[in-house]
Design an enzyme around this catalytic site. Structure first.
Site, PDB file in Angstrom:
ATOM      1  N   HIS A 194       1.012  -1.168   0.073  1.00  0.00           N
ATOM      2  CA  HIS A 194       0.217   0.065   0.007  1.00  0.00           C
ATOM      3  C   HIS A 194       0.916   1.238   0.099  1.00  0.00           C
ATOM      4  CE1 HIS A 194       1.154  -0.525   4.106  1.00  0.00           C
ATOM      5  NE2 HIS A 194       0.923   0.846   4.355  1.00  0.00           N
ATOM      6  N   HIS A 232       4.739  -0.052  -0.119  1.00  0.00           N
ATOM      7  CA  HIS A 232       5.442  -0.843   0.730  1.00  0.00           C
ATOM      8  C   HIS A 232       4.520  -1.856   1.584  1.00  0.00           C
ATOM      9  CE1 HIS A 232       4.045   2.814   3.091  1.00  0.00           C
ATOM     10  NE2 HIS A 232       3.993   1.874   3.921  1.00  0.00           N
ATOM     11  N   ARG A 257       6.629  -9.409  16.448  1.00  0.00           N
ATOM     12  CA  ARG A 257       7.465  -8.188  16.057  1.00  0.00           C
ATOM     13  C   ARG A 257       6.866  -7.180  16.313  1.00  0.00           C
ATOM     14  NH1 ARG A 257       6.358  -4.882  11.567  1.00  0.00           N
ATOM     15  NH2 ARG A 257       8.179  -4.751   9.767  1.00  0.00           N
ATOM     16  N   ASP A 297       0.904   5.243   1.887  1.00  0.00           N
ATOM     17  CA  ASP A 297       0.294   5.971   3.239  1.00  0.00           C
ATOM     18  C   ASP A 297      -0.656   7.006   2.906  1.00  0.00           C
ATOM     19  OD1 ASP A 297       1.596   3.880   4.837  1.00  0.00           O
ATOM     20  OD2 ASP A 297       3.332   5.035   5.070  1.00  0.00           O
TER      21      ASP A 297
END
EC number: 1.14.11.7
Length: 703
Positions: free
Chosen positions: A575, A647, A657, A577
């Site tokens: 996508h 990204h 994570r 931002d």
């Protein structure tokens, strides 16, 4: 603008719009459906189904998720039926003249509102307010996320056929979902199924249109006519449903931030303009296939383009002429169709006057209403001070490309070319000088890669932004304060059901610290390191104006045990931002619902004791990886937020994570509200701290 002008504009805006012509116009308004018991809110059923799925109660998950989907469909049907019923039963009276001239009109408005409330409450078995849901839930149902959970639950219950249907339904709206594609291939191989799978959410008008095109290309013109005519009936029915659903509650996000409270006419006009724009853009909604951003080019006009030739081929020249003239309502200068009109007129009986053959009635009223709406929106935009660019809904570059484009004997000069999609605007180029390489401001920070080394634009990778001790402290805070979800709306697993997604805001961390539920020093660290990251980004990219926070949260993704076999999906899909990435068109559209005000992004990582989870940049095709970054404690990746930097995050297949995710804006209007509140909390804490370290003077000594 004087009040009398506002009244006139408002009454003009609220006048009933022309209704669609055609055979259905003579029908009575649809009566509300009979009682079927109180309708359970679909968001509660959805939440219950997801919770059951994660607890391993797959039978309950299936029951609640299917009930949620059924409730969602029934709610849409009730709202549509009630809107049509009340519009017919309570027509809006035109304004009169003289004192109190607007009162009959507003009386009609109040009567329609009462009708709508009564109709919905009766059909729903309770107040309609129970069925208002968050944007996140609405987005999940639009993206068919419930079907992703359903297919997994059905597999656990060994119901392969239903799992295949659910998987296929989800995949139709999420064609980029690689894991679902693999699941479908495995299901088909296991079940040895070759027949087409059922899309449970298929749009009838799109299905009929596609069938019409197939028959047309096979020279089966009788069948093509049947399906194109059916597609038009379904299209206009879907249009009425879309318009009815636009009449729901509206949000005034830009005004909420400013604490705006308009007067009577401004408030009504503001609300109605949102409804009108929504209704006006239903033509784009209906032309867009599930899971796509770009509408089908020239979609509605193409129905009449196909029909005009199909009717010609079966010898129905009057209908061919009607459809050709209908097409000209969208493109009056189209030379091919103008030639077709002349040709069809030459084929009519001598007893038929060509001038008496008009464009299709079903379309005439539709186009008239659409043009009137465009005029009203433009007028209101000038008076109310909002911006609206009228898209070209009927872009004509995407006409049919076939040997039957023009009937035999008609001039075939003038080639057609495919072009832009309707209603789309390419994102503007970054309106500032692109610079990088400024000072990093803090000692011990290690520069790793710049934009060129990361194969992109406005990118930087840094290490040692956090120390090992700070990483451990932040990780501890994360486990103490996180909610399942993003920290703002508690949205469980928003990107993949194979991972648990948890988040927390700065304000929540400070609140927990102030209450003693986590160490205040650790909560303060979250605040401080996010400010440190902001300063680094502002300095490195050499920005000439202040960079503000627009969104800040701490986020952890945890791989769910038992769900990691054969994973090839992404933890976070590719996508951009601040714009809507459209890989098919190789574009990124800077328009809502994207966060168009975001300018820079940063991710600050806390740990590396997990498998997978690499951050990746891609080309705009969302497939070609240009850089891959392995997270570790203290590593920070920052980049500009636009379409130049698509990204995503690879699947986390083991462990947890964690990172601090930050988005920044150069526009102070879009500063993060929670950050402003966090600043106030910090100011209070600092003031209290200074008070504790002040001189301990006995008040009596001051006398």
């Amino acid at each position: 603008m004087r009040e009398s002008t506002w009244v006139s504009l408002l009454l003009l805006l609220l006048l009933p719009t022309p209704q669609r012509g055609g055979p259905q116009d003579g029908r009575r308004s649809p009566e509300p459906e009979p009682e079927r018991g109180p309708l359970q809110p679909f968001d509660l059923l959805y939440a219950s189904g997801v919770a059951a799925y994660y607890s391993g109660d797959y039978e309950r998950a299936v029951r609640d998720l299917e009930a949620a989907l059924s409730s969602h469909r029934r709610l849409r049907d009730i709202r549509t039926r009630c809107a049509r019923h009340c519009a017919a039963r309570r027509p809006l009276a035109p304004p009169g003249a003289g004192p109190g001239a607007e009162l009959p009109f507003f009386r009609a408005v109040l009567e329609r509102a009462r009708c709508s409330r009564s109709c919905q409450s009766q059909r729903l078995g309770g107040p309609a307010s129970r069925h208002r849901v968050s944007e996140d839930v609405r987005s999940d149902f639009q993206r068919r996320v419930p079907y992703n959970y359903l297919q997994r639950a059905y597999i656990k219950l060994n119901q392969l056929e239903k799992a295949m249907e659910a998987a296929h339904t989800f995949f139709m709206a999420n064609p980029e979902h690689m894991e679902m594609q693999q699941d479908l291939e495995d299901y088909k191989a296991t079940a040895r199924v070759e027949a087409p799978l059922l899309d449970r959410e298929a749009k009838p008008h799109l299905e009929s249109y596609n069938a019409g095109v197939k028959h047309y290309e096979a020279d089966d013109f009788e069948s093509a006519i049947k399906y194109f005519e059916q597609a038009l009936r379904e299209y206009f029915n879907e249009d009425m449903e879309c318009r009815a659903l636009c009449e729901g509650p509206q949000r005034f996000e830009e005004y909420e931030y400013l604490g705006y409270k308009g007067g009577l006419y401004e408030a009504i006009a503001d609300h109605y303009m949102q409804v009108l724009v929504c209704q006006h853009e239903c033509v784009r909604e209906l032309a867009t296939r599930p899971g796509r951003l770009s509408p089908i080019e020239n979609f509605l006009p193409l129905h009449y383009d196909y029909l005009q030739f199909a009717y010609y081929r079966v010898g129905e020249y009057v209908k061919a002429l009607e459809c050709a003239k209908a097409y000209l309502m969208f493109h009056p200068d189209n030379e091919d169709v103008l030639d077709n009109v002349d040709f069809y007129e030459s084929l009519l009986d001598d007893s038929t006057d060509p001038a008496s053959i008009e464009a299709r009635e079903d379309l005439t009223a539709f186009v008239k209403r659409h043009k009137l709406e465009a005029e009203l929106i433009k007028l209101a935009a000038e008076g109310l001070g909002f911006s609206y660019a009228e898209p070209n809904y009927w872009i004509s570059y995407g006409g049919r490309q076939d040997e039957n484009r023009v009937p035999s004997g008609v001039n075939m000069d003038g080639a057609e070319v495919h072009g832009l999609s309707m209603g789309k605007k390419s994102p503007p180029k970054i309106g500032r000088d692109l610079r990088e390489g400024g000072p990093l401001l803090y000692e011990n920070i290690t520069f790793v890669y710049n934009s060129e080394q990361l194969n992109g634009t406005q990118r930087v990778l840094l290490d040692n932004v956090l120390s090992q001790e700070q990483c451990r402290e932040l990780h501890s805070v994360a486990n103490g304060i996180m909610l399942v979800g993003d920290g703002y709306r508690g949205k469980t697993s928003p990107h993949t059901p194979n991972e648990k997604f948890e988040g927390a805001t700065v304000l929540k961390a400070l609140k927990f610290g102030y209450e003693g539920r986590v160490p205040l020093k650790s909560a303060r660290l979250f605040y401080d390191i996010s400010e440190k990251a902001r300063k680094i980004v502002e300095s490195y990219f050499m920005l000439n104006s202040t960079l503000y926070f627009s969104y800040t949260h701490m986020v952890c993704r945890t791989a769910l045990s038992g769900q990691q076999d054969r994973r090839n999906d992404l933890s976070h899909p590719i996508h951009a931002d601040n714009c809507l990435l459209d890989p098919e068109a190789n574009e990124c559209w800077k328009e809502p619902p994207a966060y168009t005000f975001r300018d820079y992004s940063a991710l600050l990582y806390m740990n590396d004791d997990f498998d997978g989870g690499e951050f990746i940049f891609t080309e705009m095709d969302a497939k070609t990886v240009t850089a891959s970054i392995k997270p570790k404690c203290g590593r920070m990746i920052s980049f500009s937020s636009g379409g130049e930097n698509p990204h995503g995050v690879k699947a986390v297949t083991r462990g947890q994570r964690c990172a601090v995710a930050l988005w920044f804006t150069l526009d102070p209007l879009y500063r993060e509200l929670e950050r402003i509140q966090a600043d106030e909390v910090i100011a209070i804490l600092d003031q209290e701290q200074r008070g504790k370290h002040g001189l301990n003077i006995n008040p009596k000594d001051e006398l």
